[in-house]
Write a protein that holds these residues in place. Structure first.
Motif, PDB file in Angstrom:
ATOM      1  N   ARG A 268      16.858   3.184  -1.654  1.00 26.46           N
ATOM      2  CA  ARG A 268      18.010   2.523  -2.282  1.00 26.46           C
ATOM      3  C   ARG A 268      18.947   1.941  -1.211  1.00 26.46           C
ATOM      4  O   ARG A 268      19.391   0.802  -1.325  1.00 26.46           O
ATOM      5  CB  ARG A 268      18.791   3.514  -3.143  1.00 26.46           C
ATOM      6  N   ALA A 269      19.250   2.742  -0.193  1.00 26.89           N
ATOM      7  CA  ALA A 269      20.177   2.306   0.860  1.00 26.89           C
ATOM      8  C   ALA A 269      19.654   1.064   1.589  1.00 26.89           C
ATOM      9  O   ALA A 269      20.430   0.181   1.954  1.00 26.89           O
ATOM     10  CB  ALA A 269      20.418   3.437   1.852  1.00 26.89           C
ATOM     11  N   HIS A 270      18.339   0.996   1.796  1.00 27.06           N
ATOM     12  CA  HIS A 270      17.736  -0.131   2.515  1.00 27.06           C
ATOM     13  C   HIS A 270      17.262  -1.240   1.572  1.00 27.06           C
ATOM     14  O   HIS A 270      16.716  -2.245   2.043  1.00 27.06           O
ATOM     15  CB  HIS A 270      16.568   0.351   3.372  1.00 27.06           C
ATOM     16  N   LYS A 271      17.446  -1.018   0.253  1.00 28.28           N
ATOM     17  CA  LYS A 271      17.015  -1.997  -0.756  1.00 28.28           C
ATOM     18  C   LYS A 271      15.531  -2.349  -0.606  1.00 28.28           C
ATOM     19  O   LYS A 271      15.142  -3.515  -0.586  1.00 28.28           O
ATOM     20  CB  LYS A 271      17.886  -3.248  -0.703  1.00 28.28           C
ATOM     21  N   LEU A 272      14.718  -1.292  -0.508  1.00 25.26           N
ATOM     22  CA  LEU A 272      13.281  -1.460  -0.342  1.00 25.26           C
ATOM     23  C   LEU A 272      12.520  -0.959  -1.565  1.00 25.26           C
ATOM     24  O   LEU A 272      12.959  -0.032  -2.243  1.00 25.26           O
ATOM     25  CB  LEU A 272      12.797  -0.686   0.891  1.00 25.26           C
ATOM     26  N   LYS A 273      11.367  -1.575  -1.795  1.00 18.37           N
ATOM     27  CA  LYS A 273      10.471  -1.181  -2.879  1.00 18.37           C
ATOM     28  C   LYS A 273       9.210  -0.564  -2.281  1.00 18.37           C
ATOM     29  O   LYS A 273       8.663  -1.058  -1.303  1.00 18.37           O
ATOM     30  CB  LYS A 273      10.084  -2.389  -3.738  1.00 18.37           C
ATOM     31  N   LEU A 274       8.743   0.500  -2.922  1.00 18.07           N
ATOM     32  CA  LEU A 274       7.618   1.301  -2.449  1.00 18.07           C
ATOM     33  C   LEU A 274       6.445   1.231  -3.417  1.00 18.07           C
ATOM     34  O   LEU A 274       6.636   1.184  -4.639  1.00 18.07           O
ATOM     35  CB  LEU A 274       8.077   2.760  -2.309  1.00 18.07           C
ATOM     36  N   ALA A 275       5.237   1.287  -2.860  1.00 18.03           N
ATOM     37  CA  ALA A 275       4.001   1.430  -3.636  1.00 18.03           C
ATOM     38  C   ALA A 275       3.133   2.490  -2.953  1.00 18.03           C
ATOM     39  O   ALA A 275       3.262   2.728  -1.753  1.00 18.03           O
ATOM     40  CB  ALA A 275       3.250   0.105  -3.715  1.00 18.03           C
ATOM     41  N   THR A 276       2.252   3.117  -3.732  1.00 15.14           N
ATOM     42  CA  THR A 276       1.362   4.140  -3.188  1.00 15.14           C
ATOM     43  C   THR A 276      -0.088   3.812  -3.529  1.00 15.14           C
ATOM     44  O   THR A 276      -0.385   3.228  -4.563  1.00 15.14           O
ATOM     45  CB  THR A 276       1.686   5.542  -3.753  1.00 15.14           C
TER      46      THR A 276
ATOM     47  N   GLY B 265       5.005   1.360  -8.265  1.00 16.98           N
ATOM     48  CA  GLY B 265       3.826   1.939  -8.879  1.00 16.98           C
ATOM     49  C   GLY B 265       2.837   2.382  -7.831  1.00 16.98           C
ATOM     50  O   GLY B 265       3.064   2.236  -6.627  1.00 16.98           O
ATOM     51  N   GLY B 266       1.736   2.924  -8.329  1.00 16.88           N
ATOM     52  CA  GLY B 266       0.711   3.419  -7.439  1.00 16.88           C
ATOM     53  C   GLY B 266      -0.665   3.238  -8.036  1.00 16.88           C
ATOM     54  O   GLY B 266      -0.821   3.048  -9.241  1.00 16.88           O
ATOM     55  N   VAL B 267      -1.655   3.305  -7.169  1.00 16.70           N
ATOM     56  CA  VAL B 267      -3.046   3.207  -7.576  1.00 16.70           C
ATOM     57  C   VAL B 267      -3.750   4.460  -7.082  1.00 16.70           C
ATOM     58  O   VAL B 267      -3.694   4.782  -5.893  1.00 16.70           O
ATOM     59  CB  VAL B 267      -3.718   1.949  -6.973  1.00 16.70           C
ATOM     60  N   ALA B 268      -4.377   5.176  -8.011  1.00 12.04           N
ATOM     61  CA  ALA B 268      -5.224   6.312  -7.652  1.00 12.04           C
ATOM     62  C   ALA B 268      -6.655   5.780  -7.624  1.00 12.04           C
ATOM     63  O   ALA B 268      -7.282   5.605  -8.668  1.00 12.04           O
ATOM     64  CB  ALA B 268      -5.078   7.451  -8.649  1.00 12.04           C
ATOM     65  N   ALA B 269      -7.127   5.467  -6.435  1.00 13.58           N
ATOM     66  CA  ALA B 269      -8.447   4.855  -6.244  1.00 13.58           C
ATOM     67  C   ALA B 269      -9.351   5.886  -5.575  1.00 13.58           C
ATOM     68  O   ALA B 269      -9.371   6.001  -4.355  1.00 13.58           O
ATOM     69  CB  ALA B 269      -8.329   3.590  -5.402  1.00 13.58           C
TER      70      ALA B 269
ATOM     71  N   VAL C  33      -2.389  -2.240  -1.513  1.00 15.01           N
ATOM     72  CA  VAL C  33      -1.458  -1.916  -2.599  1.00 15.01           C
ATOM     73  C   VAL C  33      -0.107  -2.580  -2.366  1.00 15.01           C
ATOM     74  O   VAL C  33       0.574  -2.974  -3.308  1.00 15.01           O
ATOM     75  CB  VAL C  33      -1.323  -0.388  -2.821  1.00 15.01           C
ATOM     76  N   ARG C  34       0.265  -2.721  -1.117  1.00 17.68           N
ATOM     77  CA  ARG C  34       1.530  -3.402  -0.800  1.00 17.68           C
ATOM     78  C   ARG C  34       1.468  -4.853  -1.268  1.00 17.68           C
ATOM     79  O   ARG C  34       2.421  -5.383  -1.848  1.00 17.68           O
ATOM     80  CB  ARG C  34       1.791  -3.322   0.705  1.00 17.68           C
ATOM     81  N   GLN C  35       0.339  -5.502  -1.030  1.00 14.41           N
ATOM     82  CA  GLN C  35       0.174  -6.900  -1.448  1.00 14.41           C
ATOM     83  C   GLN C  35       0.056  -7.019  -2.962  1.00 14.41           C
ATOM     84  O   GLN C  35       0.714  -7.861  -3.574  1.00 14.41           O
ATOM     85  CB  GLN C  35      -1.047  -7.513  -0.766  1.00 14.41           C
ATOM     86  N   VAL C  36      -0.761  -6.173  -3.568  1.00 20.35           N
ATOM     87  CA  VAL C  36      -0.998  -6.251  -5.009  1.00 20.35           C
ATOM     88  C   VAL C  36       0.286  -6.030  -5.801  1.00 20.35           C
ATOM     89  O   VAL C  36       0.568  -6.744  -6.764  1.00 20.35           O
ATOM     90  CB  VAL C  36      -2.096  -5.248  -5.438  1.00 20.35           C
ATOM     91  N   LEU C  37       1.091  -5.050  -5.392  1.00 27.58           N
ATOM     92  CA  LEU C  37       2.322  -4.728  -6.122  1.00 27.58           C
ATOM     93  C   LEU C  37       3.553  -5.407  -5.531  1.00 27.58           C
ATOM     94  O   LEU C  37       4.664  -5.215  -6.024  1.00 27.58           O
ATOM     95  CB  LEU C  37       2.519  -3.214  -6.195  1.00 27.58           C
ATOM     96  N   GLN C  38       3.366  -6.190  -4.479  1.00 23.95           N
ATOM     97  CA  GLN C  38       4.453  -6.919  -3.828  1.00 23.95           C
ATOM     98  C   GLN C  38       5.580  -5.988  -3.401  1.00 23.95           C
ATOM     99  O   GLN C  38       6.762  -6.246  -3.644  1.00 23.95           O
ATOM    100  CB  GLN C  38       4.949  -8.048  -4.728  1.00 23.95           C
ATOM    101  N   ALA C  39       5.184  -4.902  -2.760  1.00 18.24           N
ATOM    102  CA  ALA C  39       6.132  -3.906  -2.276  1.00 18.24           C
ATOM    103  C   ALA C  39       6.556  -4.228  -0.849  1.00 18.24           C
ATOM    104  O   ALA C  39       5.854  -4.928  -0.127  1.00 18.24           O
ATOM    105  CB  ALA C  39       5.493  -2.518  -2.323  1.00 18.24           C
ATOM    106  N   ASP C  40       7.690  -3.676  -0.460  1.00 17.59           N
ATOM    107  CA  ASP C  40       8.138  -3.794   0.925  1.00 17.59           C
ATOM    108  C   ASP C  40       7.346  -2.861   1.831  1.00 17.59           C
ATOM    109  O   ASP C  40       6.986  -3.234   2.950  1.00 17.59           O
ATOM    110  CB  ASP C  40       9.631  -3.453   1.030  1.00 17.59           C
TER     111      ASP C  40
END
Length: 170
Positions: free
Chosen positions: A14-22, A47-51, A86-93
């Motif tokens: 939140r402080a860094h205004k970042l989005k996470l994916a797993t 979101g996340g992907v359990a692959a 996953v970073r690319q697919v979900l457009q996460a930071d």
């Protein structure tokens, strides 16, 4: 409650205004579950992907078949491709990925049960860590989730010396 890694991660994202994916293999979604245990986590968790299977890693996370055949699912190369994918697919930071041998079977001489690789992908770089946990299947999954969350905390606190081999310490 603020000592929990998942709470620290939420505050820092939140402080860094970042989005996470797993991207998770051996933990089967445990990391995403812990992150979403925190109220308001939709502010920073995409979101996340359990692959679990090779096919899922290739189709959902764009891991190369060549990487899987050359290095195996439990490798630095694979977890970095998982995190990047996953970073690319979900457009996460930023994205965290994990793949390991939870046990009780599946170990090899060079990759015993408990061997687990972690990858982190961010705009300024990619890093990998390896651990070899000594517990049973559920303990290894829990230890892997803890290690992944700590990896994120280290990154979010500004450390860029993130590559590490923890096999001798656990």
């Amino acid at each position: 409650m603020t000592d929990l890694l998942e709470v620290q991660i939420g505050e820092l994202l939140r402080a860094h205004k970042l989005k996470l994916a797993t991207a998770e293999s051996c933990t089967g979604g445990l990391i995403a579950s812990r992150i979403t245990d925190i109220p308001g986590s939709s502010d920073y968790f995409l979101g996340g992907v359990a692959a679990y299977a090779y096919e899922a890693k290739v189709e959902l996370l764009h891991v190369s078949w060549d990487t899987l055949h050359q290095f195996g699912a439990v490798s630095r190369e694979t977890v970095l491709e998982m995190a990047r994918g996953v970073r690319q697919v979900l457009q996460a930071d930023i994205a965290i990925a994990v793949s390991g041998i939870a046990g009780p079977g599946g170990g090899l001489p060079d990759k015993p049960v408990g061997t687990t690789w972690f990858g982190l992908s961010a705009p300024e770089g990619e890093w990998g860590r390896i651990f070899c946990f000594g517990g049973n299947r559920l303990q290894n999954k829990s230890s892997s989730a803890d290690a992944a969350l700590q990896f994120l905390v280290d990154y979010l606190h500004g450390s860029r010396d993130l590559d590490a081999d923890f096999r001798r310490r656990t």
